[in-house]
Design an enzyme around this catalytic site. Sequence first.
Site, short mmCIF file in Angstrom:
data_model
loop_
_atom_site.label_atom_id
_atom_site.label_comp_id
_atom_site.label_asym_id
_atom_site.label_seq_id
_atom_site.Cartn_x
_atom_site.Cartn_y
_atom_site.Cartn_z
N THR A 281 42.23 41.01 41.05
CA THR A 281 43.15 41.95 42.02
C THR A 281 42.23 43.34 42.48
O THR A 281 41.75 44.00 41.97
CB THR A 281 44.40 42.43 41.44
OG1 THR A 281 45.02 41.13 40.91
CG2 THR A 281 45.47 43.21 42.31
N LEU B 101 45.05 46.87 37.13
CA LEU B 101 44.89 45.83 38.09
C LEU B 101 43.77 44.77 37.65
O LEU B 101 42.97 45.04 36.89
CB LEU B 101 44.39 46.20 39.39
CG LEU B 101 45.31 47.14 40.55
CD1 LEU B 101 44.33 47.51 41.49
CD2 LEU B 101 46.42 46.46 40.62
N ASP B 102 44.18 43.57 37.36
CA ASP B 102 43.58 42.67 36.84
C ASP B 102 42.12 42.31 37.40
O ASP B 102 41.94 42.78 38.78
CB ASP B 102 44.02 41.11 36.58
CG ASP B 102 44.40 40.30 37.71
OD1 ASP B 102 43.48 40.42 38.57
OD2 ASP B 102 45.51 39.90 37.95
N LYS B 103 41.08 41.47 36.84
CA LYS B 103 39.85 41.68 37.67
C LYS B 103 39.80 41.09 39.00
O LYS B 103 38.85 41.40 39.72
CB LYS B 103 38.91 40.70 36.62
CG LYS B 103 37.41 40.67 36.99
CD LYS B 103 36.72 39.67 35.95
CE LYS B 103 35.14 39.85 36.31
NZ LYS B 103 34.46 38.84 35.26
#
Length: 249
Positions: free
Chosen positions: A116, A112-114
């Site tokens: 999210t 998951l990106d930063k």
Amino acid sequence: MSKAPTFRLDRLLANMGYGSRREVQQLVHAGLVTLDGETIEDADDRIIVTRDLSERMLIRGKPLDPPPGLALMLHKPLGVTCSHKEAGPIVYGLLPERWRRRDPAISTIGRLDKETSGLLLMTDDGNLLHRIISPRANISKRYHVTLDRPLRGDEEEIFAAGTLMLEGEDKPLLPARMEALSDTSAYITITEGRYHQVRRMFAAVGNHVTGLHRDKIGDLALPEDLEPGQYRLLTEADLALILPPARTA
């Protein structure tokens, strides 16, 4: 049914982050390792690694960490990355310090990106990791999306068509399901994991994602009582909700 593996005790505990083999031998010689209530006297003893080993073995009077084959769910907070290479807080820092010395290492199952938040799976089992991320598994992931502008009304049809092209790519996305929750929020369920896919999907229809939270992988939902930054070990029942029964045998 596969046979439970066996390991020399000093190797097992060293690989689980309890120290070097010499340090583990010192623990054993000091009488600080017990199994089924009996003190282990020889660090060379071979141990059958069963799923209940952490309930049967004590180190310094405390239950053994989960043995190899560990799998967990983490409620990833905003602002935390899934990479070792980026500056700032990382998801591995949310785990017990000793777990970061395990071999094989604990890895995220996908990312998951930063910016999210939500359900993130982690494991030290490479086979399990690849079974879940394999495109052939076709495992769905559901996200709660918050948008900058109101939905137009045709997004559900566009995403479901399987013809949407993302900028810079030459292959259309697989069909995705969208369920509008309000003018500016929706659930979207995808089976792929392309770079920033959900954000780019809404950008392709003229909108901007301001909040993104994953709440479900397969049929496994993020528990309501699992707070951001907290984790929980996965059970066989949990894994059965992620992978079809035939794939968990």
